[in-house]
Write a protein that holds these residues in place. Sequence first.
Motif, PDB file in Angstrom:
ATOM      1  N   ASN A 114      -9.090  -2.425 -11.047  1.00  0.00           N
ATOM      2  CA  ASN A 114     -10.244  -2.342 -10.247  1.00  0.00           C
ATOM      3  C   ASN A 114      -9.578  -2.376  -8.784  1.00  0.00           C
ATOM      4  O   ASN A 114     -10.750  -2.365  -7.935  1.00  0.00           O
ATOM      5  N   THR A 115      -8.436  -2.400  -8.433  1.00  0.00           N
ATOM      6  CA  THR A 115      -8.035  -2.684  -7.199  1.00  0.00           C
ATOM      7  C   THR A 115      -7.309  -1.481  -6.769  1.00  0.00           C
ATOM      8  O   THR A 115      -6.068  -1.341  -6.963  1.00  0.00           O
ATOM      9  N   GLY A 116      -7.688  -0.623  -5.917  1.00  0.00           N
ATOM     10  CA  GLY A 116      -6.961   0.654  -5.518  1.00  0.00           C
ATOM     11  C   GLY A 116      -5.762   0.584  -4.804  1.00  0.00           C
ATOM     12  O   GLY A 116      -4.648   1.254  -5.146  1.00  0.00           O
ATOM     13  N   PRO A 117      -5.567  -0.610  -4.119  1.00  0.00           N
ATOM     14  CA  PRO A 117      -4.298  -0.483  -3.268  1.00  0.00           C
ATOM     15  C   PRO A 117      -3.045  -1.015  -4.281  1.00  0.00           C
ATOM     16  O   PRO A 117      -2.007  -0.789  -3.766  1.00  0.00           O
ATOM     17  N   VAL A 118      -3.508  -1.329  -5.603  1.00  0.00           N
ATOM     18  CA  VAL A 118      -2.256  -1.606  -6.350  1.00  0.00           C
ATOM     19  C   VAL A 118      -1.313  -0.430  -6.651  1.00  0.00           C
ATOM     20  O   VAL A 118      -0.176  -0.599  -7.005  1.00  0.00           O
ATOM     21  N   TYR A 119      -1.989   0.672  -6.794  1.00  0.00           N
ATOM     22  CA  TYR A 119      -1.248   1.844  -7.194  1.00  0.00           C
ATOM     23  C   TYR A 119      -0.169   2.309  -6.337  1.00  0.00           C
ATOM     24  O   TYR A 119       1.167   2.203  -6.788  1.00  0.00           O
ATOM     25  N   PRO A 120      -0.081   2.225  -5.007  1.00  0.00           N
ATOM     26  CA  PRO A 120       1.101   2.608  -4.151  1.00  0.00           C
ATOM     27  C   PRO A 120       2.068   1.253  -4.203  1.00  0.00           C
ATOM     28  O   PRO A 120       3.008   1.806  -3.950  1.00  0.00           O
ATOM     29  N   TRP A 121       1.469   0.250  -4.529  1.00  0.00           N
ATOM     30  CA  TRP A 121       2.539  -0.715  -4.243  1.00  0.00           C
ATOM     31  C   TRP A 121       3.442  -0.616  -5.355  1.00  0.00           C
ATOM     32  O   TRP A 121       4.685  -1.037  -5.440  1.00  0.00           O
ATOM     33  N   PHE A 122       3.100   0.094  -6.540  1.00  0.00           N
ATOM     34  CA  PHE A 122       3.845   0.104  -7.670  1.00  0.00           C
ATOM     35  C   PHE A 122       4.299   1.726  -7.759  1.00  0.00           C
ATOM     36  O   PHE A 122       4.807   2.197  -8.992  1.00  0.00           O
TER      37      PHE A 122
END
Length: 364
Positions: A114-122
């Motif tokens: 449920n944390t959007g910024p995680v996607y671009p981090w990976f």
Amino acid sequence: MQFGIFTVGDLALDPVSGTTPNEHERIKRMVELAVHAEQAGLDVFATGEHHNPPFVPSSPTTMLGYTAARTSRIVLSTSTTLITTNDPVKIAEDYAMLQHLADGRVDLMMGRGNTGPVYPWFGKDIRDGIALAVENYALLRRLWREELVDWEGRFRTPLQGFTATPRPLDGVPPFVWHGSIRSPQIAEQAAYYGDGFFHNNIFWPKDHTQRMIELYRTRFEHYGHGTAEEAIVGLGGQTYMRPNSQDALREIRPYFDRSPIYGGGPSLEQTMEQTPLSVGSPQQVIERTLAFRDYAGDYQRQLFAVDGMGIPHKAALEQIDILGEQVVPVLRAEFAKNRPANVPDAPTHAALVAAARTDVEQPA
């Protein structure tokens, strides 16, 4: 029916003492919760997966592997494994390894996070969240069930003749729950494969939870895995108890009011009325939890959050004691009453191995 606890592993200020645990303290205390839960007679300990402050459990398999060495009976699970941003090859190998180390006391819950910024981090795009969950899980299932995998998809490089190692313990992969609060596509995915569906059941009103579970049960039957009653359902919940309900309300109020999730919205009393948040005496929590069956049907796993929001570690341990001594024994007995014979127990490694052997032995 299984009962246990889950934790999200947040670092939060205790508004009463004015202190905040450091990362080392929080991580070690999470393991203490698991050990204490086993000692109290609970069945499951589950941890979330997060890669952003203020959370600490970025490596669930490391924590659960260490916890496996400190325990002997309790089932070790995740309350989210990020199927969207983790490589399915790494999930397949990490959890098979954990399965061996824990002698099969392992299952996991797939989720999108449920944390959007995680996607671009990976290296991922949140707009692909559902598609990633569908594709990655389809590959993960094959990696656990096939010795040699040839595969090509949208989101990772192709595989040719790949074997994930180690192979699952006894040739049987860990049982998978699909966790979602609001996405019907995930309930559909769980039903399609005949896996479990876990609804967090904390922030939303019961009519929403009921619709999600009914969708899963209906589609489980549609795909031929059994009747709707035989579908595998788990629920979350959050609780805080004291012998006197007014003491429970008084103690948790400053933590509720300062919570980044609850604070600033409806009052504690309003939230308890509108959602399954259970604060009060053990008897009140028993009655509240038994009422979950009215809209979820007979289900297989109930997990409670007892820490977080800065609640002192001592108080969280006390919640586990109350669950083990006063609440769970009553819930076990009451949930067993009038439970239809065709409603299955919660899956365990031993049961899955036995079922797999029965399937092999069936005549053609």
